[in-house]
Every structure is written in structure tokens, then in C-alpha cells.
Design an enzyme around this catalytic site. Sequence first.
Site, PDB file in Angstrom:
ATOM      1  N   CYS A 234      43.976  44.248  33.664  1.00  0.00           N
ATOM      2  CA  CYS A 234      44.841  43.116  34.537  1.00  0.00           C
ATOM      3  C   CYS A 234      45.889  42.572  33.429  1.00  0.00           C
ATOM      4  O   CYS A 234      46.926  43.210  33.093  1.00  0.00           O
ATOM      5  CB  CYS A 234      44.035  42.163  34.973  1.00  0.00           C
ATOM      6  SG  CYS A 234      44.616  41.419  36.364  1.00  0.00           S
TER       7      CYS A 234
ATOM      8  N   HIS B  22      38.522  44.729  37.862  1.00  0.00           N
ATOM      9  CA  HIS B  22      37.529  43.890  37.281  1.00  0.00           C
ATOM     10  C   HIS B  22      36.050  44.266  37.949  1.00  0.00           C
ATOM     11  O   HIS B  22      36.081  45.338  38.635  1.00  0.00           O
ATOM     12  CB  HIS B  22      37.874  42.410  37.678  1.00  0.00           C
ATOM     13  CG  HIS B  22      39.136  41.649  37.214  1.00  0.00           C
ATOM     14  ND1 HIS B  22      39.329  41.669  35.882  1.00  0.00           N
ATOM     15  CD2 HIS B  22      40.253  41.434  37.985  1.00  0.00           C
ATOM     16  CE1 HIS B  22      40.711  40.899  35.601  1.00  0.00           C
ATOM     17  NE2 HIS B  22      41.083  40.835  37.165  1.00  0.00           N
TER      18      HIS B  22
END
Lengths: 257, 430
Positions: free
Chosen positions: A95, A197
Amino acid sequence: MNGRDALSIAVLLPDVLGTYSDAGNAVVLAQRARWRGLDADIVPVLADDTPPAGCDIYLLGGGEDTAQVFAVDWLAGHRDVLGAMSGSAVTFAVCAGLQILGTTLIDGSGYSRDGLGLLDLSTAPARARAVGELVSECDVPGVGLLTGFENHRGTTTLGPDARPLGKVCSGIGNGAPHPGGAVDGAVQGDIVATYMHGPALARNPALADHLLWRATGAPFDDADMPDVPDLPALRRTYLAATGRIRATPRAARPGRR
Amino acid sequence: MPQSVTEAVGSTPTRPSPRRQGLWLRGAVRAGVAASSISRNVGLGAGAIIGGRVTMALAPSALAGLAAGRQVVLVTGTNGKTTTAHLLAAALRTVGPVAHNATGANMPDGAVAALMADPAAPVAVLEVDELHLADVADAVAPAVIVVLNLTRDQLDRGSEVRSVAAAVSAALAAHPDTVVVANADDPMVVWAVGATARVVWVAAGSRWTGDANACPRCGGTVHRDRGGGAWRCGCGLTRPVPDWTAGSASTVTGGRVIALPLRLPGSFNVGNAAVATATATALGLDPDVAAAAMSTTSEVAGRYAMTTLHGRRARMLLAKNPAGWAETLHLLGEHPVLLAVNAREADGRDSSWLWDVPFENLVSRHVVASGERAADLGVRLTYAGIDHTTVPDPIAALDALPPGPVDVAANYTAFHRIRRRIDTERGSAE
């Protein structure tokens, strides 16, 4: 493994890029190494620390906008670590970690700044936030389907030197148009990056093992590798969205990976 | 409430009295009350939310109308809202009736329902979801806003902690005359409170620092003194001098020690009680009277309660996010532990947070993983080196534990599902 007995796994800036629990990736790598009889050390590197340049694996996680700016400046001040991340070591970035390793970052207010330039990609703000389950088919042979939870507002465009980590089956991923359809993440040399995630390596043990193989130089003989009992159920739950596997297989064999 | 309440916090804007509320609002409230009693009668639940929802649908300004003329305290923050609001309501009831959203329904419809349920109470204590603070504060013109802590929770909904703090900050800035009671130990709270003029700072403690290592103002490193206490960032953001400090079973203000003989466990709840005492004092109560009233509270909306679950003694603990779980794991004794985790909208859809919880601390206990995300929890426990059994149904999971009392720790919807099972068992036993 840099000539040492134990695999060293550096978690860079867990105090700054720790918002989405990505430090769990280090726990997964270390345990999967230990289960195979290989010692592993997790080295958390906080903002006030001087990062060691000799680690085998470097991990970067997700964080907020101010944290990204801080992380870029911090890493830019540690060129030896950047050298190791793009050289002898394996790097896994998630990310914000993916975004800061790129060449350009444009923030929500339109301000453009340089990234660290280790990945040939650039990131601009998307119109809407991408929040939800993300499933991709990994381009790394043998890894298979990847599952994760994405929560970002970046649109990431890959340049010619970076390849995608996987083709998106469901969810958004990088968000930018890509020849052949939507993709997630990036692979360039020994740097692997994703928007997932979960943490990503907890949900995707095959990707964790791939990174361990890269770091140690050889695939493992997995005769002694114990099963993680709940992993098949976890993967069934999250991969059911793709329609590639049934949510409740007729003959589920517990313990089979 | 005594005159001192108004004197202590200043006057609130004049509003038409409830008697002069429009006929339309009264009709809307009546419809809401009817809806909630239907909901209760058909067994859909306690009925509070649906009543509030119907009233708001018919009269969108109902919240302002129902709050008019009352002294309202809003309690917000990531963890401890329900407990702090319960303790504060117990203290304020020593003076008179208090309207309170006791079940923890902390969206605007829950506030409406609480005010409808106690139309004559001159004081209201309302816990409010952080992202709804601005709307509710604009409607009720609060006398006091309490800000407990701001840490990661439901990142899929609130996106990022700092943006939640920014929303709280904007809400506070819009009410410059409101007294703010805030936790000086949480840098994210201190940043959100910003330059608000009327602040009572409480050193309420903060075991979880994972979201405030990076300075919310500049992104730099927040430096902490060893052993907690003071913190500061190079940019100048620093811990304010506290007006109140929470101890191990007391709180201190201006050299005066107020005993807090709580029946709720944990240092976290001493911090909550210190905040509630400071708030009650800001409203004109004697702090010792407030503290004594709080000592009668032994459970909070079913949390901390000792109950009977499937024939066993069970202590019910709720934990919703890493900060809450860190506190809750600290409370566990030697009993076997039933963990239950869901990932519904009210829990946050992303269960990554499990990896921020120090489950390694459960070593040597009997543990069973349950809930709709039992597999995620089980994988986390395996990597933490914790032997466990995984049984998704929390009640069936009890059978996997050795006989005797158990501790039950569950996140939001998992907790409420187990509570409903307890109520059902109790109902069928009567």
C-alpha cells in the site's frame, strides 16, 4: 543470507507505516522460516533508529498521508538501506509502502513529489477510495490466487520496468488502466509490492514462501512443514468471491494445503 | 440540576422549551415510540434504534427539538465511550434524572431514542460515534464534550485515524463555548482538541500507543518518557499539563486525592472514571460524591458482567480494536478463554487488526477461537504459537474448553450475538 545463520527480517518504520497491521507479515515470514528449521530474527526499525543495511528481507507497510511523506524523507536519508532493498535483499511493500517506492507521488491536494524510485511506477489520487476485498491471480508461477483487503485512494500506473504482481479477479488493485485488464501490485527485481492488507502473507502462504525462497536462494524441502490448521477455511472464505472455488467444497479435506 | 451546573459551564444557547415544540415533532416522537414498542413486542430487539430512526425520518430536526432546554454532555472517542457515559450518568443521577443512551446506540438515531425515552430529564449523557460528533453537537449545543482517545478502529469505515481526529477537531472548533474534557495522554486527542479555549485535561492513561508514534501534526516521532507520562514532538506538539491525573485506584486534582473504588476491572476503567469525575465536577458536582456514585456500577451494557452461558459461569468482555484488545487481554486471569470475532459492518470488514493484538500473551491458557472470522483468528493464534481449537459457533465452542468458569472476549457483533443467546437461555429457563 549474507553469511549469517539466522534470516533477518527488518520491519521498516512500524511506528509510522503500521496503520494496517502489515507488521504481521514479518511474523508470518519468521514463523514459516522457523518451522523449517531456519532461525529468523525480526528487526523492528523505528523512526529514531539507524536502519541496518545488511538484512535479508525488508518490509514496508501502509500508512496515512503525513506518514508517507515522513517515510520518503527518512528512507532518502538512508541510502545504504535503499541500496540493499534494491540490491542484495528481498523487499515486500504494501500500500503506502508500494507508493513511496515508486517514482512519483501526487497527494490529495494535487501536490506532486518524488518517490524513492526503486519501482517504476507512479501514483495519483483516485476519484473514490478503494475499500474492500481484493483477489488476484498472481503472475509469479506457482503462487496461485492472492487474497487481501485493500483500503487506499491511489491510482498506480506501472512503467515498463515494473511488472504487475497479479491480475485482478475482484476488487480494484492498482486502479490504473493496464493492457490486458486490471492488475494489482508490482514486481521489479527482488522487490514485490501489493495493495493487499490482511496481512497479505498471512492470507497467502505461497507468496510468503516465494519471498523466503528468494531470500534464502533455494526452495525448501517441505516434508517437515506443519499445516496451519485454519488456513484452508480462511482462503475458502475470501476466494469464494471469485467463483473459482466453492465456498464450501463438497469434500473439504482439513489440513490439506 | 443545581444552579451551579450552569454557572460552571456557562449558559447554553436559548432554545424553545419542549412544551413549545411543534406538533409535527410530537407526532414524530409518538410514531417513533409506537415503532419501538412494536419492535420490542415482536422480539426484534430493545427497540431503541428503530424508534429513533422512525422519529428522525418523520422529523429530521428531532434531535435539536428533543435536546432543547437540556444540559447535554457528549462522550466520544474510540474506546471507553459506553463505560464513561455510564459512570458519568451514575454520578449525575445523584442530582436528578438523566437521559442516557445506555445500550451504546451511539449514532444520531440512538441519541434521539434516548432523549425520547426520558423527555423530562433536564440532563442528558450521550455517547456519540466519532464521525457523527459534528452533526450531533450542532443539533444539541452541548455543555460539555468528552474526548477519550483516538486509535485505529474500523479503518474500512473511518479510513484513517488522523482523518477521524480531524473530524473531531472540526466539530470542537464549531462549538467554542463548549467545555471540552480530554485525555492529555493521547497525542491524537491533543492534536484534535487544538486551540479549543475551554479544556479540562485529564491524564487518563494510554496503554496503546500504536497510532500516535507518528506526530499527527507533522508526521515526526513522538518522544515518550520511559514509564509513560510526558510526551512531546520536535514540532512543539506536547502533552498539556493535566488538571486531573488518574492513579491506580484514585484520581488527583489540585493536590486533592479522590478515591475511585470501582467495581469495573482494569487501569483503563480508572482512566475512564477519572474522566467522568472531571466531567461531573465541571458540571458542578462534588468529585467525592460523583466518585462514590460510580462505585455502584458493576457492568456496562452487559460488559464485565458475570453471567451464565450454557450452564457455565462466564465473564463477558468486549474488545473492538487493538487498543481495546490490549486492555482486555491484560484483564484475563487463569480461566479458559473463549475468543469470538466477527467482521460485519459494525465491527469493520477488515480483520487485519488481529495482527496488532498481542495474542502471544495467552500462552499456557486453554483457548478456543470462534465467531464468523474464527479462521482468521485461528491463523493468527497459530502464528502466535498459541494452541487452540477452532469452532465457529461460540456456544458450541464452549464445549471445547475444560469445565468451570470461562472468560469470554468478543468483538462488537460477536459480543451481542452471545448476549442474545444468554438472554434466550435465561428466557427459556424462566
